[in-house]
Design a protein around this motif. Sequence first.
Motif, PDB file in Angstrom:
ATOM      1  N   ALA A 276       4.294  15.595   9.841  1.00  0.00           N
ATOM      2  CA  ALA A 276       2.895  15.554  10.271  1.00  0.00           C
ATOM      3  C   ALA A 276       2.526  14.216  10.918  1.00  0.00           C
ATOM      4  O   ALA A 276       1.388  14.044  11.352  1.00  0.00           O
ATOM      5  N   GLY A 277       3.471  13.297  10.976  1.00  0.00           N
ATOM      6  CA  GLY A 277       3.212  12.024  11.633  1.00  0.00           C
ATOM      7  C   GLY A 277       2.586  10.971  10.757  1.00  0.00           C
ATOM      8  O   GLY A 277       2.130   9.931  11.260  1.00  0.00           O
ATOM      9  N   LEU A 278       2.566  11.209   9.428  1.00  0.00           N
ATOM     10  CA  LEU A 278       2.014  10.207   8.522  1.00  0.00           C
ATOM     11  C   LEU A 278       3.006   9.062   8.338  1.00  0.00           C
ATOM     12  O   LEU A 278       4.226   9.248   8.432  1.00  0.00           O
ATOM     13  N   GLN A 279       2.476   7.885   8.081  1.00  0.00           N
ATOM     14  CA  GLN A 279       3.305   6.693   7.871  1.00  0.00           C
ATOM     15  C   GLN A 279       3.741   6.660   6.407  1.00  0.00           C
ATOM     16  O   GLN A 279       2.929   6.404   5.523  1.00  0.00           O
ATOM     17  N   VAL A 280       5.008   6.931   6.159  1.00  0.00           N
ATOM     18  CA  VAL A 280       5.513   6.932   4.787  1.00  0.00           C
ATOM     19  C   VAL A 280       6.680   5.956   4.673  1.00  0.00           C
ATOM     20  O   VAL A 280       7.361   5.646   5.651  1.00  0.00           O
ATOM     21  N   MET A 281       6.886   5.462   3.443  1.00  0.00           N
ATOM     22  CA  MET A 281       8.044   4.624   3.160  1.00  0.00           C
ATOM     23  C   MET A 281       8.530   4.964   1.756  1.00  0.00           C
ATOM     24  O   MET A 281       7.753   5.361   0.890  1.00  0.00           O
ATOM     25  N   LEU A 282       9.857   4.859   1.548  1.00  0.00           N
ATOM     26  CA  LEU A 282      10.494   5.376   0.339  1.00  0.00           C
ATOM     27  C   LEU A 282      10.559   4.334  -0.768  1.00  0.00           C
ATOM     28  O   LEU A 282      10.761   3.151  -0.505  1.00  0.00           O
ATOM     29  N   ASN A 283      10.435   4.827  -2.019  1.00  0.00           N
ATOM     30  CA  ASN A 283      10.396   3.952  -3.180  1.00  0.00           C
ATOM     31  C   ASN A 283      11.044   4.631  -4.384  1.00  0.00           C
ATOM     32  O   ASN A 283      11.264   5.841  -4.391  1.00  0.00           O
ATOM     33  N   SER A 284      11.278   3.836  -5.433  1.00  0.00           N
ATOM     34  CA  SER A 284      11.992   4.355  -6.606  1.00  0.00           C
ATOM     35  C   SER A 284      11.094   4.627  -7.808  1.00  0.00           C
ATOM     36  O   SER A 284      11.545   5.212  -8.791  1.00  0.00           O
ATOM     37  N   ASP A 285       9.823   4.186  -7.786  1.00  0.00           N
ATOM     38  CA  ASP A 285       8.834   4.498  -8.817  1.00  0.00           C
ATOM     39  C   ASP A 285       9.204   3.880 -10.178  1.00  0.00           C
ATOM     40  O   ASP A 285       8.882   2.728 -10.437  1.00  0.00           O
ATOM     41  N   ASP A 286       9.851   4.647 -11.048  1.00  0.00           N
ATOM     42  CA  ASP A 286      10.314   4.176 -12.361  1.00  0.00           C
ATOM     43  C   ASP A 286      11.830   4.380 -12.403  1.00  0.00           C
ATOM     44  O   ASP A 286      12.329   5.319 -13.031  1.00  0.00           O
ATOM     45  N   PRO A 287      12.589   3.526 -11.728  1.00  0.00           N
ATOM     46  CA  PRO A 287      13.985   3.868 -11.415  1.00  0.00           C
ATOM     47  C   PRO A 287      14.892   4.142 -12.604  1.00  0.00           C
ATOM     48  O   PRO A 287      15.583   5.173 -12.613  1.00  0.00           O
ATOM     49  N   THR A 288      14.909   3.271 -13.604  1.00  0.00           N
ATOM     50  CA  THR A 288      15.846   3.529 -14.705  1.00  0.00           C
ATOM     51  C   THR A 288      15.431   4.754 -15.496  1.00  0.00           C
ATOM     52  O   THR A 288      16.287   5.519 -15.963  1.00  0.00           O
TER      53      THR A 288
END
Length: 350
Positions: A276-288
């Motif tokens: 949809a053309g939204l600006q997103v970037m990836l993350n790990s949140d609560d990784p362990t």
Amino acid sequence: MTTSSADISPNYQEYLRRLPKVELHCHVEGTLRPATVVELATKHGVALPTTDVDEVYRYSTIYEFLEIYQRVNSTVIDREDFARIAYETLEDGVKLGNLKYREMFFNPTLHTARGIPMATVIDGLIDGSKAAEHDFGVRCAFIADVYRQDPPEVARQMVEEVLAHRRPELIGLGMDAAEAPDPPEKFVEAYRVAKAAGLRLTSHCAEDGPASNVTTCLDLLGCQRLDHGYHILEDPAVVARCRDEGISFTVCPTSTAVVYGWPDLTTHPITKMIDAGLQVMLNSDDPTMFHTDIGTEYVRFCGQNNYSPALVRRLVLQGVEASWLADVEKATMRRAFEAEIDKLDRELLG
């Protein structure tokens, strides 16, 4: 046919993991190494359901997850503990995903409600981040999070106490926990106080609440970027607004796949947000706690979706643009990232 991570070429897996990365959605309380949890519990005499490091983060429902989350955080008590967990998670980010910069959440009231002084929390986290910067070159700033299940007056008091102990590394206010029962408009006053003091503003939003919460966060809270945001897809007008205004969304593939039942990352709402053309970037949140890391997020999500190097580069650089670094620092980081990615292109992609 859905592509699994195992189907991705070894070179591309290495490429995705070694890309330089910014991370803007990671909760320090969800990053403790299992071995650290056991060691801190022993140090402070905190009883755990298990001391088997392979079982510490084993759960089958979100309620079990939340119970573990609280138990784990009860082991973090003194300034040295907070320094340790900050240091270790930044070390993990560097070694597992070439993390260069992170703006990391922490929940003050999860600790102050246990009798931990605010200064202990803030000073400890900054101690650890500075040590990690010295040892690994990774930089980190901090965002204090409103815990939605706190009453609004507690949230406002938290902001005032954070500001009383503010240090330059503490740059923003966010909001997390269960969205549906406690919508963003409850916390307008806390955000007003933070904005007046010059903190940057974000919020978990449209995660398990409606798209209208996006509008509330932008217009009533004054948020400058948003965390999660998946239910924005239910309102095309809100999608169009955020696309046109360049609002950045910090999204988390693995954690939301587990919590919200989107196990197929090729049909995850994040893919539709990108389309949809939204600006997103990836993350790990609560990784362990979700058995992941920032490198694995890229390998799983970009690999399974057969994303091209050009699209992956765009996601990486959107992380730089979405950060709250000064413009000159963003420009410097962007140039460094571009050069490093160019080198990886030559080395691993031919």
